[in-house]
Design a protein around this motif. Structure first.
Motif, PDB file in Angstrom:
ATOM      1  N   LEU A   1      51.142  58.843 116.907  1.00 31.78           N
ATOM      2  CA  LEU A   1      50.610  58.389 115.631  1.00 31.78           C
ATOM      3  C   LEU A   1      51.319  59.104 114.481  1.00 31.78           C
ATOM      4  O   LEU A   1      51.479  60.331 114.509  1.00 31.78           O
ATOM      5  CB  LEU A   1      49.106  58.666 115.551  1.00 31.78           C
ATOM      6  CG  LEU A   1      48.217  57.967 116.592  1.00 31.78           C
ATOM      7  CD1 LEU A   1      46.773  58.408 116.416  1.00 31.78           C
ATOM      8  CD2 LEU A   1      48.335  56.472 116.493  1.00 31.78           C
ATOM      9  N   SER A   2      51.729  58.345 113.494  1.00 30.97           N
ATOM     10  CA  SER A   2      52.334  58.953 112.317  1.00 30.97           C
ATOM     11  C   SER A   2      51.262  59.650 111.480  1.00 30.97           C
ATOM     12  O   SER A   2      50.055  59.420 111.647  1.00 30.97           O
ATOM     13  CB  SER A   2      53.052  57.890 111.476  1.00 30.97           C
ATOM     14  OG  SER A   2      52.133  56.914 111.021  1.00 30.97           O
ATOM     15  N   GLU A   3      51.700  60.509 110.577  1.00 27.55           N
ATOM     16  CA  GLU A   3      50.758  61.238 109.735  1.00 27.55           C
ATOM     17  C   GLU A   3      49.984  60.283 108.834  1.00 27.55           C
ATOM     18  O   GLU A   3      48.799  60.485 108.574  1.00 27.55           O
ATOM     19  CB  GLU A   3      51.507  62.268 108.894  1.00 27.55           C
ATOM     20  CG  GLU A   3      50.606  63.194 108.101  1.00 27.55           C
ATOM     21  CD  GLU A   3      49.775  64.099 108.992  1.00 27.55           C
ATOM     22  OE1 GLU A   3      48.695  64.543 108.539  1.00 27.55           O
ATOM     23  OE2 GLU A   3      50.197  64.362 110.133  1.00 27.55           O
ATOM     24  N   GLU A   4      50.648  59.230 108.360  1.00 24.83           N
ATOM     25  CA  GLU A   4      49.964  58.255 107.512  1.00 24.83           C
ATOM     26  C   GLU A   4      48.877  57.514 108.286  1.00 24.83           C
ATOM     27  O   GLU A   4      47.798  57.246 107.740  1.00 24.83           O
ATOM     28  CB  GLU A   4      50.966  57.257 106.934  1.00 24.83           C
ATOM     29  CG  GLU A   4      52.004  57.844 106.007  1.00 24.83           C
ATOM     30  CD  GLU A   4      53.126  58.548 106.739  1.00 24.83           C
ATOM     31  OE1 GLU A   4      53.918  59.249 106.091  1.00 24.83           O
ATOM     32  OE2 GLU A   4      53.201  58.390 107.964  1.00 24.83           O
ATOM     33  N   LEU A   5      49.151  57.203 109.546  1.00 26.67           N
ATOM     34  CA  LEU A   5      48.159  56.497 110.351  1.00 26.67           C
ATOM     35  C   LEU A   5      46.977  57.391 110.676  1.00 26.67           C
ATOM     36  O   LEU A   5      45.814  56.953 110.670  1.00 26.67           O
ATOM     37  CB  LEU A   5      48.807  55.970 111.632  1.00 26.67           C
ATOM     38  CG  LEU A   5      47.940  55.112 112.552  1.00 26.67           C
ATOM     39  CD1 LEU A   5      47.337  53.937 111.793  1.00 26.67           C
ATOM     40  CD2 LEU A   5      48.748  54.615 113.744  1.00 26.67           C
ATOM     41  N   ARG A   6      47.217  58.661 110.931  1.00 25.53           N
ATOM     42  CA  ARG A   6      46.111  59.588 111.188  1.00 25.53           C
ATOM     43  C   ARG A   6      45.247  59.775 109.946  1.00 25.53           C
ATOM     44  O   ARG A   6      44.010  59.841 110.038  1.00 25.53           O
ATOM     45  CB  ARG A   6      46.668  60.935 111.672  1.00 25.53           C
ATOM     46  CG  ARG A   6      47.322  60.875 113.030  1.00 25.53           C
ATOM     47  CD  ARG A   6      47.437  62.264 113.624  1.00 25.53           C
ATOM     48  NE  ARG A   6      48.341  63.096 112.851  1.00 25.53           N
ATOM     49  CZ  ARG A   6      49.629  63.251 113.110  1.00 25.53           C
ATOM     50  NH1 ARG A   6      50.170  62.588 114.125  1.00 25.53           N
ATOM     51  NH2 ARG A   6      50.384  64.043 112.379  1.00 25.53           N
ATOM     52  N   ASP A   7      45.895  59.859 108.788  1.00 21.33           N
ATOM     53  CA  ASP A   7      45.116  59.978 107.551  1.00 21.33           C
ATOM     54  C   ASP A   7      44.283  58.727 107.292  1.00 21.33           C
ATOM     55  O   ASP A   7      43.150  58.816 106.797  1.00 21.33           O
ATOM     56  CB  ASP A   7      46.056  60.229 106.370  1.00 21.33           C
ATOM     57  CG  ASP A   7      46.732  61.586 106.445  1.00 21.33           C
ATOM     58  OD1 ASP A   7      46.195  62.462 107.153  1.00 21.33           O
ATOM     59  OD2 ASP A   7      47.791  61.764 105.811  1.00 21.33           O
ATOM     60  N   GLU A   8      44.828  57.554 107.631  1.00 23.57           N
ATOM     61  CA  GLU A   8      44.089  56.311 107.430  1.00 23.57           C
ATOM     62  C   GLU A   8      42.892  56.223 108.368  1.00 23.57           C
ATOM     63  O   GLU A   8      41.808  55.765 107.980  1.00 23.57           O
ATOM     64  CB  GLU A   8      45.013  55.110 107.656  1.00 23.57           C
ATOM     65  CG  GLU A   8      44.363  53.766 107.437  1.00 23.57           C
ATOM     66  CD  GLU A   8      43.938  53.522 106.001  1.00 23.57           C
ATOM     67  OE1 GLU A   8      43.111  52.615 105.774  1.00 23.57           O
ATOM     68  OE2 GLU A   8      44.422  54.249 105.111  1.00 23.57           O
ATOM     69  N   ILE A   9      43.044  56.696 109.596  1.00 20.22           N
ATOM     70  CA  ILE A   9      41.921  56.710 110.537  1.00 20.22           C
ATOM     71  C   ILE A   9      40.806  57.607 110.003  1.00 20.22           C
ATOM     72  O   ILE A   9      39.616  57.233 110.010  1.00 20.22           O
ATOM     73  CB  ILE A   9      42.404  57.184 111.924  1.00 20.22           C
ATOM     74  CG1 ILE A   9      43.304  56.127 112.570  1.00 20.22           C
ATOM     75  CG2 ILE A   9      41.215  57.477 112.836  1.00 20.22           C
ATOM     76  CD1 ILE A   9      43.923  56.576 113.875  1.00 20.22           C
ATOM     77  N   TYR A  10      41.179  58.774 109.527  1.00 17.98           N
ATOM     78  CA  TYR A  10      40.159  59.701 109.004  1.00 17.98           C
ATOM     79  C   TYR A  10      39.499  59.131 107.749  1.00 17.98           C
ATOM     80  O   TYR A  10      38.282  59.278 107.562  1.00 17.98           O
ATOM     81  CB  TYR A  10      40.812  61.045 108.703  1.00 17.98           C
ATOM     82  CG  TYR A  10      39.847  62.072 108.153  1.00 17.98           C
ATOM     83  CD1 TYR A  10      38.996  62.778 108.990  1.00 17.98           C
ATOM     84  CD2 TYR A  10      39.794  62.318 106.784  1.00 17.98           C
ATOM     85  CE1 TYR A  10      38.105  63.703 108.491  1.00 17.98           C
ATOM     86  CE2 TYR A  10      38.900  63.254 106.275  1.00 17.98           C
ATOM     87  CZ  TYR A  10      38.064  63.946 107.126  1.00 17.98           C
ATOM     88  OH  TYR A  10      37.187  64.859 106.619  1.00 17.98           O
ATOM     89  N   ARG A  11      40.276  58.473 106.894  1.00 19.30           N
ATOM     90  CA  ARG A  11      39.719  57.939 105.652  1.00 19.30           C
ATOM     91  C   ARG A  11      38.726  56.816 105.929  1.00 19.30           C
ATOM     92  O   ARG A  11      37.660  56.757 105.298  1.00 19.30           O
ATOM     93  CB  ARG A  11      40.855  57.419 104.770  1.00 19.30           C
ATOM     94  CG  ARG A  11      40.419  56.979 103.372  1.00 19.30           C
ATOM     95  CD  ARG A  11      41.535  56.274 102.639  1.00 19.30           C
ATOM     96  NE  ARG A  11      41.851  55.011 103.274  1.00 19.30           N
ATOM     97  CZ  ARG A  11      41.185  53.879 103.064  1.00 19.30           C
ATOM     98  NH1 ARG A  11      40.134  53.864 102.261  1.00 19.30           N
ATOM     99  NH2 ARG A  11      41.550  52.762 103.668  1.00 19.30           N
ATOM    100  N   ARG A  12      39.029  55.940 106.872  1.00 19.82           N
ATOM    101  CA  ARG A  12      38.127  54.817 107.142  1.00 19.82           C
ATOM    102  C   ARG A  12      36.820  55.287 107.759  1.00 19.82           C
ATOM    103  O   ARG A  12      35.772  54.685 107.520  1.00 19.82           O
ATOM    104  CB  ARG A  12      38.825  53.810 108.056  1.00 19.82           C
ATOM    105  CG  ARG A  12      40.027  53.133 107.414  1.00 19.82           C
ATOM    106  CD  ARG A  12      40.492  51.950 108.212  1.00 19.82           C
ATOM    107  NE  ARG A  12      41.674  51.331 107.600  1.00 19.82           N
ATOM    108  CZ  ARG A  12      42.187  50.163 107.976  1.00 19.82           C
ATOM    109  NH1 ARG A  12      41.628  49.481 108.970  1.00 19.82           N
ATOM    110  NH2 ARG A  12      43.260  49.687 107.370  1.00 19.82           N
ATOM    111  N   ILE A  13      36.867  56.349 108.554  1.00 22.01           N
ATOM    112  CA  ILE A  13      35.627  56.844 109.165  1.00 22.01           C
ATOM    113  C   ILE A  13      34.853  57.717 108.194  1.00 22.01           C
ATOM    114  O   ILE A  13      33.618  57.608 108.083  1.00 22.01           O
ATOM    115  CB  ILE A  13      35.938  57.612 110.461  1.00 22.01           C
ATOM    116  CG1 ILE A  13      36.593  56.685 111.498  1.00 22.01           C
ATOM    117  CG2 ILE A  13      34.680  58.227 111.045  1.00 22.01           C
ATOM    118  CD1 ILE A  13      36.970  57.372 112.783  1.00 22.01           C
ATOM    119  N   ASP A  14      35.543  58.579 107.462  1.00 22.52           N
ATOM    120  CA  ASP A  14      34.866  59.538 106.599  1.00 22.52           C
ATOM    121  C   ASP A  14      34.412  58.904 105.287  1.00 22.52           C
ATOM    122  O   ASP A  14      33.271  59.134 104.850  1.00 22.52           O
ATOM    123  CB  ASP A  14      35.798  60.720 106.318  1.00 22.52           C
ATOM    124  CG  ASP A  14      35.135  61.795 105.479  1.00 22.52           C
ATOM    125  OD1 ASP A  14      34.178  62.405 105.978  1.00 22.52           O
ATOM    126  OD2 ASP A  14      35.573  61.999 104.337  1.00 22.52           O
TER     127      ASP A  14
END
Length: 332
Positions: free
Chosen positions: A101-114
């Motif tokens: 997973l790229s850093e942008e994709l990990r940040d997007e996963i965290y943003r959608r959940i949080d």
């Protein structure tokens, strides 16, 4: 060796950004192989001509590092890695480096959940990432943010260096196209009851489906349509095949999933509340002692049942004990 380092090997001293830079991605002259097919549509040259014997004295400048740097500076994208480019070991052609997973994709996963308060199942279906991986990313990003708030030092340079060596699944924020799926998210998990081979005779007039097959293996086993991680995707595919209102079905299915998840959360809260109420607590100046009622029968006939006392601390296997017979004594 130094002749190679100063010649074709110089491309590995200054790695190409956005590429894995494995040995199989370059030819003996240090030119990027996957960029070789780019000039074919413009001048009609044969891509195989650069691999001929006489090409050692006249390498194609369009494949060299200087031309690639100019393309990057002008905004031209580098061709994506092919399967041959993802082989880090030239002698092991069966191994392919898997994307992370790229850093942008990990940040997007965290943003959608949080921030958007979406469930793990919903984020998994939207971004094409397995639910276990989505949960792991959220937990690790939470710990990372806590460390940043506490002022702890992160190994960011090391993480970037390792990520630069691996293929990554990108994520472009604001893009109208659906994100590139990272992995298969709807694989059927293997149940222990289905690992044995069975021959079950049925009548020709009997309507035997997946639910019937599941009951043959175990009475408590659900059919495959209900055991997959995302059964809602199957329903959406059926709706798409019938040309019905997809938005309405997606909304209804999402509401159903939210109700199911709320029911699971309520059940876990009730179980935790019941455990707290059943435990007897004794407070001391430094500690709090908790006592729970147990039953000797909970350990089972062999004393190794899950509900027995001490089961969570592990029980040594019988074959590790002294005096145990480790060879078969009879043949059945």
């Amino acid at each position: 060796m130094f002749r190679w380092l100063n010649g074709p090997g110089a491309v590995f001293r200054d790695p190409l950004p956005g590429s894995t830079n494995y040995l199989n991605a370059y030819d003996p002259q240090g030119n990027l192989i996957r960029a070789r097919a780019a000039p074919k549509s413009t001048n009609g040259d044969d891509p195989k001509s650069t691999g001929e014997e006489g090409s050692l004295d006249r390498p194609d400048p369009g494949l060299g590092r200087s031309q690639l740097d100019q393309n990057i500076a002008s905004g031209k994208p580098i061709p994506r890695e092919t399967a041959d480019d993802l082989m880090p070991f030239p002698l092991n052609r069966q191994f392919r480096s898997q994307p992370v997973l790229s850093e942008e994709l990990r940040d997007e996963i965290y943003r959608r959940i949080d921030q958007e308060k979406k469930s793990v199942r919903t984020v998994s279906a939207e971004l094409g990432v397995e639910m276990q991986r989505v949960g792991a990313v959220f937990r690790l990003k939470t710990i990372e943010n806590q460390w940043v708030q506490e002022g702890k030092t992160l190994a960011t340079p090391y993480a970037r260096a390792v990520a630069a060596m691996l293929p990554k699944t990108p994520f472009v924020s604001g893009s109208r196209t659906p994100p590139l799926p990272h992995e298969s998210i709807n694989d059927l998990p293997v149940h222990s009851a289905t690992t044995r081979q069975l021959f079950h005779p049925v009548s020709e007039s009997l309507h035997f489906n997946r639910a019937s097959a599941a009951k043959v293996f175990s009475r408590e086993l659900l059919p495959a349509d209900k055991r997959i991680p995302h059964p809602e995707l199957v329903e959406l595919a059926k709706v798409a095949a019938q040309n019905r209102g997809r938005d309405d079905v997606v909304r209804a299915r999402r509401n159903e999933l939210e109700k199911q998840e709320a029911a699971v959360l309520n059940m876990k809260r009730e179980q935790k509340a019941a455990q707290e109420a059943a435990a007897k607590k004794i407070d001391t100046p430094r500690w709090q002692f908790r006592f729970e009622e147990i039953k000797a029968e909970s350990a089972g006939k062999d004393g190794r049942a899950k509900g027995g006392v001490g089961a969570r601390y592990g029980i040594p296997a019988q074959d590790r004990k002294k005096g145990q017979i480790k060879i078969p004594t009879k043949v059945e």
